[in-house]
Scaffold this active site. Structure first.
Site, PDB file in Angstrom:
ATOM      1  CE1 TYR A 196      21.129   4.143 -21.262  1.00  0.00           C
ATOM      2  CE2 TYR A 196      23.441   4.735 -21.519  1.00  0.00           C
ATOM      3  CZ  TYR A 196      22.176   4.555 -22.069  1.00  0.00           C
ATOM      4  OH  TYR A 196      21.973   4.778 -23.405  1.00  0.00           O
ATOM      5  CB  VAL A 233      26.103  18.521 -24.401  1.00  0.00           C
ATOM      6  CG1 VAL A 233      26.431  17.645 -25.591  1.00  0.00           C
ATOM      7  CG2 VAL A 233      26.860  19.806 -24.475  1.00  0.00           C
TER       8      VAL A 233
HETATM    9  N1  LIG Z   1      20.215   9.255 -28.126  1.00  0.00           N
HETATM   10  C1  LIG Z   1      21.446   8.832 -27.977  1.00  0.00           C
HETATM   11  O1  LIG Z   1      22.405   9.613 -28.154  1.00  0.00           O
HETATM   12  C2  LIG Z   1      21.725   7.394 -27.613  1.00  0.00           C
HETATM   13  C3  LIG Z   1      23.065   7.004 -27.462  1.00  0.00           C
HETATM   14  C4  LIG Z   1      23.328   5.680 -27.116  1.00  0.00           C
HETATM   15  C5  LIG Z   1      22.303   4.770 -26.961  1.00  0.00           C
HETATM   16  N2  LIG Z   1      21.014   5.182 -27.101  1.00  0.00           N
HETATM   17  C6  LIG Z   1      19.967   4.181 -26.885  1.00  0.00           C
HETATM   18  O2  LIG Z   1      18.938   4.301 -27.839  1.00  0.00           O
HETATM   19  C7  LIG Z   1      17.668   4.048 -27.222  1.00  0.00           C
HETATM   20  C8  LIG Z   1      16.728   5.209 -27.469  1.00  0.00           C
HETATM   21  O3  LIG Z   1      17.297   6.388 -26.917  1.00  0.00           O
HETATM   22  P1  LIG Z   1      16.587   7.808 -27.062  1.00  0.00           P
HETATM   23  O4  LIG Z   1      17.651   8.823 -27.168  1.00  0.00           O
HETATM   24  O5  LIG Z   1      15.543   7.740 -28.100  1.00  0.00           O
HETATM   25  O6  LIG Z   1      15.959   7.940 -25.615  1.00  0.00           O
HETATM   26  P2  LIG Z   1      14.478   8.366 -25.179  1.00  0.00           P
HETATM   27  O7  LIG Z   1      14.479   8.488 -23.715  1.00  0.00           O
HETATM   28  O8  LIG Z   1      14.004   9.520 -25.995  1.00  0.00           O
HETATM   29  O9  LIG Z   1      13.642   7.091 -25.631  1.00  0.00           O
HETATM   30  C9  LIG Z   1      13.538   5.932 -24.866  1.00  0.00           C
HETATM   31  C10 LIG Z   1      12.100   5.461 -24.925  1.00  0.00           C
HETATM   32  O10 LIG Z   1      11.978   4.263 -24.153  1.00  0.00           O
HETATM   33  C11 LIG Z   1      10.811   4.371 -23.360  1.00  0.00           C
HETATM   34  N3  LIG Z   1      10.983   3.506 -22.183  1.00  0.00           N
HETATM   35  C12 LIG Z   1      11.808   3.686 -21.128  1.00  0.00           C
HETATM   36  N4  LIG Z   1      11.682   2.695 -20.254  1.00  0.00           N
HETATM   37  C13 LIG Z   1      10.755   1.849 -20.769  1.00  0.00           C
HETATM   38  C14 LIG Z   1      10.173   0.642 -20.321  1.00  0.00           C
HETATM   39  N5  LIG Z   1      10.533   0.071 -19.145  1.00  0.00           N
HETATM   40  N6  LIG Z   1       9.220   0.049 -21.083  1.00  0.00           N
HETATM   41  C15 LIG Z   1       8.829   0.606 -22.255  1.00  0.00           C
HETATM   42  N7  LIG Z   1       9.329   1.766 -22.729  1.00  0.00           N
HETATM   43  C16 LIG Z   1      10.296   2.366 -21.985  1.00  0.00           C
HETATM   44  C17 LIG Z   1      10.691   5.828 -23.018  1.00  0.00           C
HETATM   45  O11 LIG Z   1       9.394   6.227 -22.618  1.00  0.00           O
HETATM   46  C18 LIG Z   1      11.138   6.477 -24.328  1.00  0.00           C
HETATM   47  O12 LIG Z   1      10.055   6.682 -25.206  1.00  0.00           O
HETATM   48  C19 LIG Z   1      17.940   3.775 -25.745  1.00  0.00           C
HETATM   49  O13 LIG Z   1      17.977   2.395 -25.542  1.00  0.00           O
HETATM   50  C20 LIG Z   1      19.306   4.370 -25.531  1.00  0.00           C
HETATM   51  O14 LIG Z   1      20.002   3.706 -24.510  1.00  0.00           O
HETATM   52  C21 LIG Z   1      20.697   6.476 -27.407  1.00  0.00           C
END
Ligand SMILES: NC(=O)c1ccc[n+]([C@@H]2O[C@H](COP(=O)([O-])OP(=O)(O)OC[C@H]3O[C@@H](n4cnc5c(N)ncnc54)[C@H](O)[C@@H]3O)[C@@H](O)[C@H]2O)c1
Length: 322
Positions: A151, A193
């Site tokens: 990641y 968490v």
């Molecule tokens: N939530 C957080 O605290 C946080 C922090 C830092 C970065 N992010 C980034 O924000 C983005 C969204 O995070 P989130 O918390 O909503 O996570 P999440 O897992 O709820 O959402 C990610 C979405 O991407 C989809 N996905 C995964 N692989 C895929 C692929 N190969 N093709 C198409 N769709 C795919 C999943 O099905 C899911 O709906 C991510 O890129 C994550 O790295 C989130």
């Protein structure tokens, strides 16, 4: 909001059925835009977007960003990627592919369309930081071969690709480094968490703290985060980022557990487990750039955000869905 045909944009949100993506789809639709939500449902759920299908400006597309896609849009938000350690470590090769091939495919699409593209990057690009709080010019302290590397390094490589497409092809890019975010629609079993503590408290189970619970995190409420992403996307072209988007208020894991317990009537008690490998001890954003260039800062305090999050998870627990 009513928009004329010319002020309405068609916007692609990859990962739109996930936690952050579904809130972003809500906000863009509320602003009167058309939204194509692209997701392979790896960690996303239908429940997150069920309420959107009746909207004629919403379209769902089941697709994996590791493969090219041909759609005509005005803007792209690239959020597709499992975000929690439990999910991104489940299939680490797929995680790196999603970060890297996904970025290449979405950048290729943006290049063909000459449209803006925003990358959901992460505070994990700083690894276990030696600089505190983290500013965007800090290069990070990342283990390239550890269990979090799929990641962390995947997201770092995606940032590299965004900046190379910008330098080499003149693409308008926006890179947001997202710090821990919480709120309704977090996956109940993602091991993060906030969801962990809330679900454990609602079920009356032991609240598991890793290590001594003194490691700190900062938590941003999802509404604030989405507001920051949209402000970044709509900012002048010269603002490429990376921009930290997060809440600088820091809490120890123990303080967070106590804040949850203060709002849930439960018999749950705190229990400790060994610290997982490469778990960062401290993480806090410096958001000076977001404040100065985007006029953005978080507004929702932890207690208020927890109230809404607990209400969401209470419903899931009552339905047997968590
Ligand atoms: N939530 C957080 O605290 C946080 C922090 C830092 C970065 N992010 C980034 O924000 C983005 C969204 O995070 P989130 O918390 O909503 O996570 P999440 O897992 O709820 O959402 C990610 C979405 O991407 C989809 N996905 C995964 N692989 C895929 C692929 N190969 N093709 C198409 N769709 C795919 C999943 O099905 C899911 O709906 C991510 O890129 C994550 O790295 C989130």
């Amino acid at each position: 909001m009513a928009r004329t045909y010319s002020s309405r944009k068609r916007i692609l949100v990859t990962g739109g059925a996930g936690f952050l993506g579904s809130h972003l789809c809500d906000r863009l639709l509320d602003a009167g835009h058309e939204v194509i939500c692209l997701d392979n449902m790896y960690t996303g759920t239908k429940r997150n977007i069920d309420h959107l299908h009746a909207n004629p400006r919403f379209e769902f597309m089941r697709h994996d960003v590791c493969f090219p896609v041909y759609v005509e849009v005005d803007e792209i938000y690239n959020l597709a990627c499992p975000a929690s350690p439990v999910h991104y470590q489940h299939d680490p090769v797929q995680t790196t592919k999603t970060c890297v091939h996904g970025a290449i495919n979405m950048l290729g699409l943006a290049k063909r369309l000459r449209c803006r593209i925003l990358q959901a990057s992460t505070s994990e690009v700083y690894g276990d930081p030696n600089v505190h709080p983290q500013t965007e010019d800090y290069w990070g302290h990342v283990n390239p071969i550890g269990i979090r590397s799929c990641y962390d390094e995947g997201k770092r490589c995606a940032e590299t690709l965004f900046f190379d497409y910008h330098r080499q092809h003149g693409l308008e890019i926006k890179v947001a480094r997202i710090f821990n975010t919480y709120g309704p629609r977090m996956h109940p079993a993602d091991g993060r968490v906030v969801s962990n503590f809330v679900v454990q408290a609602l079920k009356g189970e032991a609240i598991t703290i890793f290590g001594d619970g003194q490691q700190t995190r900062s938590f941003c409420y999802v509404e604030d985060l989405v507001d920051g992403l949209i402000r970044l996307m709509e900012s002048p072209a010269e603002i490429t980022g990376p921009v930290n988007i997060g809440n600088p208020n820091e809490f120890s894991m123990r303080e967070l557990a106590e804040a949850v317990l203060a709002q849930v009537d439960t018999a749950s008690q705190l229990t400790t487990l060994p610290l997982p490998a490469d778990d960062p001890k401290q993480r806090q954003p410096n958001i000076t750039i977001a404040r100065e260039k985007l006029g953005w800062e978080p507004k929702v305090q932890l207690r208020e955000g927890l109230t809404k999050t607990i209400a969401y998870f209470r419903e899931l627990v009552e339905q047997g869905a968590a």
